[in-house]
Enzyme design. Structure first.
Site, mmCIF file in Angstrom:
data_model
loop_
_atom_site.group_PDB
_atom_site.id
_atom_site.type_symbol
_atom_site.label_atom_id
_atom_site.label_comp_id
_atom_site.label_asym_id
_atom_site.label_seq_id
_atom_site.Cartn_x
_atom_site.Cartn_y
_atom_site.Cartn_z
ATOM 1 C CB SER A 297 -0.929 0.012 1.223
ATOM 2 O OG SER A 297 -0.165 -0.088 2.413
ATOM 3 C CB CYS A 298 3.121 2.801 2.213
ATOM 4 S SG CYS A 298 4.239 1.653 3.035
ATOM 5 N N GLY A 299 4.421 1.091 -0.484
ATOM 6 C CA GLY A 299 5.623 0.920 -1.283
ATOM 7 C C GLY A 299 6.847 0.710 -0.430
ATOM 8 C CB VAL A 300 9.790 2.151 0.405
ATOM 9 C CG1 VAL A 300 10.134 1.363 -0.830
ATOM 10 C CG2 VAL A 300 9.680 3.612 0.068
ATOM 11 C CG HIS A 369 5.385 2.319 -4.372
ATOM 12 N ND1 HIS A 369 4.292 2.555 -3.569
ATOM 13 C CD2 HIS A 369 6.140 3.444 -4.329
ATOM 14 C CE1 HIS A 369 4.386 3.777 -3.054
ATOM 15 N NE2 HIS A 369 5.492 4.333 -3.509
#
Length: 476
Positions: A297-300, A369
């Protein structure tokens, strides 16, 4: 074609990579063989055969089962068996492990066929011969191949093309997802939208209990030269592309020549992609800007400084230009191509377009991402990097890292249906990337490098940063 045709479901594979008989794995609560037979039945064949073992369930249901004419000869043996049994001049072939193939697509193949010439879908100089139509005259070719021990369905199809018994039908970018081959649990997860109960509420109707399709999510570990470099929560499928895109955007590789091999492990090792480099000595784990865990959901969870990224990827030097009207039409083109999102409502999408608004490639994932990594990985494996003269459309918001990934791929224009962050705008300006947000209806906000967009007549009075909408109206 209006003449009668027959159909065969190829269900005799050994399912080694799946670990169990894939024909009996459920897709949204229905066995895969049943789903595929329903698809075939709706095309209207005069007769349907199942090429495979004599399962009791198939016998009890009264299906016409044909055994392979030769053991361990692959799908070609099933095709020959069905051709020998059919009384029609044309045979429609469908493999049990192509669950995304639709009735509409098969009807198009049938409609373009004749009694003497079949249709085989084609992409990247390879055939998709297990969702195709074959004239019965091709039986002699198939039998010759079996006789000499040549079991390649690719070579069989190629010979049929040479002898003008098959016509090639190019697979469009929007059709490529139909050919997802469910050979592994990861492949299956992409095809399989899991069903969960849901309460749907509307003021006019009240509460309604019914099942809903939910997009799959699963972890994938990426290993480079034996080192675990990331665990990504992603939508399974296109995992080799995801790993390849990860390598590009983390500055571990710059060209296909840098990659020796990308392999996906079997179920016994879990969901793992192993990458070996042509020159292992070049691998430096210190280059990685990610923590080992990467969320879908947030990538990193963190990133190195913006200066470190800028040292790896130079600013864009691409003077291309795109019409504003072309950009405004991209969201509709994206929605039309998002088959999985239309079913689940739960996936992000990244789409690549040329400057005329033609869709070049599309990837979907529960993580935005990961979707972009897959898109970049596809371009790397197809030897298309850098992507000069292209437009990247994002279905969600634009973060700093999404802009960094676009820069790594050499994409000059990034547009999004949602909002950019302040750091994304700063990065775009400093990297000479055109950045557009809130691309909705007849409005969009231009945040960086406006010169690449040819505004329509009558827009000369708009502010340098905004076209068609202001920040006050961006949520409209």
């Amino acid at each position: 074609m209006s003449s009668p045709f027959s159909a065969v479901l190829l269900a005799g594979g050994r399912s080694r990579r799946m670990g169990r008989d894939k024909a009996f794995i459920n897709i949204v609560g229905v066995p895969l063989w049943r789903k595929q037979l329903d698809t075939l039945e709706r095309t209207g064949p005069a007769k349907i055969f199942i090429a495979g073992p004599s399962h009791a369930e198939w016998i009890a249901a009264g299906y016409d089962i044909v055994s392979d004419v030769r053991d361990a000869a692959g799908p070609l043996a099933g095709i020959v068996s069905a051709m020998r049994r059919t009384t029609t001049a044309l045979l429609l072939v469908l493999a049990v492990d192509l669950p995304q193939i639709t009735v509409e697509y098969l009807r198009q193949l049938i409609g373009a066929s004749s009694e003497r010439v079949g249709i085989v879908p084609t992409r990247e100089n390879r055939f998709e011969p297990l969702a195709a139509t074959y004239p019965i005259e091709a039986l002699a070719i198939a039998e010759r191949h079996l006789l000499v021990g040549n079991y390649s369905v690719q070579e069989f199809a190629a010979q049929c093309v040479r002898e003008e018994l098959l016509l090639k039908r190019p697979i469009s970018p929007t059709e490529s997802q139909l050919f997802l081959n469910a050979n592994t649990p990861a492949d299956l997860a992409l095809a399989q939208c899991e069903t969960r109960p849901v309460t749907r509420y509307a003021v006019a109707r009240g509460a309604l209990e019914q099942p809903d399709e939910i997009a799959a999510e699963a972890p994938l570990e990426i290993r480079v030269e034996g080192h675990s470099v990331a665990v990504v929560m992603r939508t399974p499928g296109h995992d080799r592309e995801l790993a390849a895109g990860f390598l590009v955007t983390e500055n571990l590789v710059r060209s296909p020549a840098d990659v020796f091999d990308i392999t996906q492990c079997g179920a016994s090792e879990g969901e793992v992609v192993k990458v070996t480099l042509t020159n292992p000595a070049t691998f430096d784990a210190a280059k990685l800007t990610r923590h080992v865990f990467s969320s879908s959901s947030c990538g990193v969870c963190s990133k190195a400084t913006i200066d470190a990224v800028r040292q790896s990827f130079p600013a864009i030097e691409d003077e291309c230009c795109v019409a504003a009207g072309t950009l405004l039409g991209l969201p509709d083109a994206l929605r039309a191509a998002q088959a999985t999102f239309n079913r689940t409502g739960g996936l992000h999408a990244c789409a690549l377009f040329d400057l005329q608004g033609n869709l070049v490639a599309l990837r979907e994932d529960v993580g935005r991402h990961s979707a972009l990594d897959k898109l970049v990985g596809q371009a790397l494996l197809a030897k298309q990097l850098p992507l000069r003269g292209h437009v990247l459309l994002l279905s969600g918001r634009v973060s700093f890292e999404m802009m960094q990934k676009a820069l790594a791929a050499g994409i000059p224009i990034v547009v999004a249906i949602s909002a950019p962050t302040t750091l994304a705008i700063d990065f775009a300006c400093e990297s000479n990337q055109t950045l557009v947000g809130f691309l909705r209806g007849e409005m969009m906000n231009i945040y960086a490098c406006r010169e690449r967009i040819a505004l329509t007549p009558g827009s000369a009075g708009t502010s340098p940063a905004v076209f068609g909408a202001s920040k006050k109206t961006r949520g409209a």
